[in-house]
Scaffold this active site. Structure first.
Site, PDB file in Angstrom:
ATOM      1  N   TRP A  99       0.866  -1.179   0.000  1.00 27.64           N
ATOM      2  CA  TRP A  99       0.000   0.000   0.000  1.00 27.64           C
ATOM      3  C   TRP A  99       0.905   1.231   0.000  1.00 27.64           C
ATOM      4  O   TRP A  99       1.874   1.269   0.749  1.00 27.64           O
ATOM      5  CB  TRP A  99      -0.892  -0.030   1.237  1.00 27.64           C
ATOM      6  CG  TRP A  99      -2.097   0.854   1.133  1.00 27.64           C
ATOM      7  CD1 TRP A  99      -2.259   2.058   1.736  1.00 27.64           C
ATOM      8  CD2 TRP A  99      -3.286   0.615   0.385  1.00 27.64           C
ATOM      9  NE1 TRP A  99      -3.483   2.590   1.428  1.00 27.64           N
ATOM     10  CE2 TRP A  99      -4.146   1.707   0.583  1.00 27.64           C
ATOM     11  CE3 TRP A  99      -3.718  -0.428  -0.437  1.00 27.64           C
ATOM     12  CZ2 TRP A  99      -5.394   1.814   0.009  1.00 27.64           C
ATOM     13  CZ3 TRP A  99      -4.969  -0.335  -1.007  1.00 27.64           C
ATOM     14  CH2 TRP A  99      -5.791   0.774  -0.781  1.00 27.64           C
TER      15      TRP A  99
ATOM     16  N   PHE B 156      -1.342  -3.355   7.915  1.00 29.16           N
ATOM     17  CA  PHE B 156      -2.026  -4.171   8.915  1.00 29.16           C
ATOM     18  C   PHE B 156      -1.449  -5.592   8.961  1.00 29.16           C
ATOM     19  O   PHE B 156      -1.446  -6.232  10.014  1.00 29.16           O
ATOM     20  CB  PHE B 156      -3.529  -4.212   8.624  1.00 29.16           C
ATOM     21  CG  PHE B 156      -4.348  -4.803   9.716  1.00 29.16           C
ATOM     22  CD1 PHE B 156      -4.603  -4.093  10.881  1.00 29.16           C
ATOM     23  CD2 PHE B 156      -4.866  -6.086   9.601  1.00 29.16           C
ATOM     24  CE1 PHE B 156      -5.357  -4.642  11.904  1.00 29.16           C
ATOM     25  CE2 PHE B 156      -5.629  -6.646  10.617  1.00 29.16           C
ATOM     26  CZ  PHE B 156      -5.869  -5.919  11.768  1.00 29.16           C
ATOM     27  N   GLU B 157      -0.929  -6.060   7.840  1.00 30.91           N
ATOM     28  CA  GLU B 157      -0.388  -7.423   7.765  1.00 30.91           C
ATOM     29  C   GLU B 157       1.056  -7.536   8.249  1.00 30.91           C
ATOM     30  O   GLU B 157       1.587  -8.644   8.384  1.00 30.91           O
ATOM     31  CB  GLU B 157      -0.500  -7.948   6.326  1.00 30.91           C
ATOM     32  CG  GLU B 157      -1.919  -8.241   5.887  1.00 30.91           C
ATOM     33  CD  GLU B 157      -2.737  -6.990   5.539  1.00 30.91           C
ATOM     34  OE1 GLU B 157      -3.975  -7.072   5.623  1.00 30.91           O
ATOM     35  OE2 GLU B 157      -2.150  -5.940   5.192  1.00 30.91           O
TER      36      GLU B 157
ATOM     37  N   CYS C  81       3.172   2.535   5.246  1.00 32.61           N
ATOM     38  CA  CYS C  81       2.714   3.919   5.258  1.00 32.61           C
ATOM     39  C   CYS C  81       1.210   3.927   5.446  1.00 32.61           C
ATOM     40  O   CYS C  81       0.477   3.341   4.645  1.00 32.61           O
ATOM     41  CB  CYS C  81       3.103   4.604   3.946  1.00 32.61           C
ATOM     42  SG  CYS C  81       2.603   6.333   3.861  1.00 32.61           S
TER      43      CYS C  81
ATOM     44  N   THR D 256     -11.743   9.233   8.194  1.00 31.41           N
ATOM     45  CA  THR D 256     -12.430   8.461   9.228  1.00 31.41           C
ATOM     46  C   THR D 256     -11.440   8.021  10.304  1.00 31.41           C
ATOM     47  O   THR D 256     -10.231   8.210  10.168  1.00 31.41           O
ATOM     48  CB  THR D 256     -13.102   7.212   8.620  1.00 31.41           C
ATOM     49  OG1 THR D 256     -12.069   6.301   8.196  1.00 31.41           O
ATOM     50  CG2 THR D 256     -14.001   7.586   7.447  1.00 31.41           C
TER      51      THR D 256
ATOM     52  N   HIS E 260     -10.585   5.068  10.877  1.00 29.77           N
ATOM     53  CA  HIS E 260      -9.928   3.840  10.430  1.00 29.77           C
ATOM     54  C   HIS E 260      -8.405   3.926  10.629  1.00 29.77           C
ATOM     55  O   HIS E 260      -7.778   2.975  11.085  1.00 29.77           O
ATOM     56  CB  HIS E 260     -10.271   3.599   8.950  1.00 29.77           C
ATOM     57  CG  HIS E 260      -9.658   2.381   8.362  1.00 29.77           C
ATOM     58  ND1 HIS E 260     -10.119   1.119   8.641  1.00 29.77           N
ATOM     59  CD2 HIS E 260      -8.627   2.239   7.496  1.00 29.77           C
ATOM     60  CE1 HIS E 260      -9.390   0.241   7.972  1.00 29.77           C
ATOM     61  NE2 HIS E 260      -8.479   0.903   7.269  1.00 29.77           N
TER      62      HIS E 260
ATOM     63  N   PHE F 280       9.853  -0.888  13.888  1.00 28.96           N
ATOM     64  CA  PHE F 280       8.680  -0.177  13.374  1.00 28.96           C
ATOM     65  C   PHE F 280       9.151   0.916  12.420  1.00 28.96           C
ATOM     66  O   PHE F 280       9.585   1.978  12.843  1.00 28.96           O
ATOM     67  CB  PHE F 280       7.907   0.429  14.553  1.00 28.96           C
ATOM     68  CG  PHE F 280       6.631   1.127  14.183  1.00 28.96           C
ATOM     69  CD1 PHE F 280       5.458   0.417  13.994  1.00 28.96           C
ATOM     70  CD2 PHE F 280       6.590   2.506  14.060  1.00 28.96           C
ATOM     71  CE1 PHE F 280       4.268   1.060  13.686  1.00 28.96           C
ATOM     72  CE2 PHE F 280       5.415   3.168  13.747  1.00 28.96           C
ATOM     73  CZ  PHE F 280       4.250   2.441  13.555  1.00 28.96           C
TER      74      PHE F 280
ATOM     75  N   ARG G  99       9.323  12.124   4.237  1.00 32.18           N
ATOM     76  CA  ARG G  99      10.000  11.210   5.156  1.00 32.18           C
ATOM     77  C   ARG G  99      10.454   9.932   4.465  1.00 32.18           C
ATOM     78  O   ARG G  99      10.963   9.019   5.093  1.00 32.18           O
ATOM     79  CB  ARG G  99       9.069  10.883   6.327  1.00 32.18           C
ATOM     80  CG  ARG G  99       8.916  12.093   7.244  1.00 32.18           C
ATOM     81  CD  ARG G  99       7.613  12.100   8.021  1.00 32.18           C
ATOM     82  NE  ARG G  99       7.520  13.291   8.846  1.00 32.18           N
ATOM     83  CZ  ARG G  99       7.136  14.493   8.392  1.00 32.18           C
ATOM     84  NH1 ARG G  99       6.793  14.656   7.133  1.00 32.18           N
ATOM     85  NH2 ARG G  99       7.079  15.533   9.195  1.00 32.18           N
TER      86      ARG G  99
END
Length: 163
Positions: A32, A67-68, A91, A97, A99, A124, A138
């Site tokens: 993503w 998320f994975e 990223c 929202t 989310h 991370f 960044r």
């Protein structure tokens, strides 16, 4: 935080003096925002190579999204105990929202949990900017490359292991 107060990563360098020629590092990259994550990966890989880690000991894995990342890190460490450190790169851009908040928090907590569970550095390297421009700044832009910073953190944690 406004850009005028942003953390400039461009000066981040690995300054340790331990040998890393035997270390094996996994880099997990979210697909993503690929322009951003690819630049992060290039920065991380460059720092690892400069520290003496051969290309054949740097393992890249791609996942659908940030998320994975924690599950992938857990799977890799479970299946490949020879991996000494994992760098997670992604990223997550703030949307309209909530989310964003749920994803960012879950990813951060998950990555910490994997590191503690396996007692290995799981770094991370996930950007959580408000805008695409902040992400670009960044990821090789005016504030350096978070991928490089993540690789430096991994190397410094590997140094700690040797201390």
């Amino acid at each position: 935080m406004s850009d005028s107060h942003a953390h400039d990563l461009s000066g981040i360098r690995y300054t340790g003096n331990h040998s890393h020629s035997e270390d094996q590092v996994a880099i997990i990259v979210s697909r993503w925002h690929p322009t951003i994550t690819e630049t992060l990966c290039q920065g991380a890989t460059r720092v690892l190579r400069e520290a003496g880690i051969p290309d054949q000991q740097i393992f890249r894995y791609d996942v659908p999204g940030s998320f994975e990342l924690p599950v992938a890190a857990s799977m890799i460490l479970q299946q490949s105990p020879h991996i000494d450190a994992v760098i997670t790169l992604g990223c997550i851009v703030q949307g309209e929202t909530r989310h964003f908040e749920f994803i960012a928090q879950a990813v951060a907590q998950g990555i910490v949990q994997v590191g503690v569970e396996f007692k290995k550095p799981v770094i991370f390297g996930v950007l959580t900017p408000d805008t695409d421009q902040q992400a670009a700044d960044r990821a090789g832009g005016k504030y350096g490359n978070k991928g490089e910073e993540a690789a430096v953190a991994a190397l410094e944690m590997l140094d700690l292991r040797q201390a």
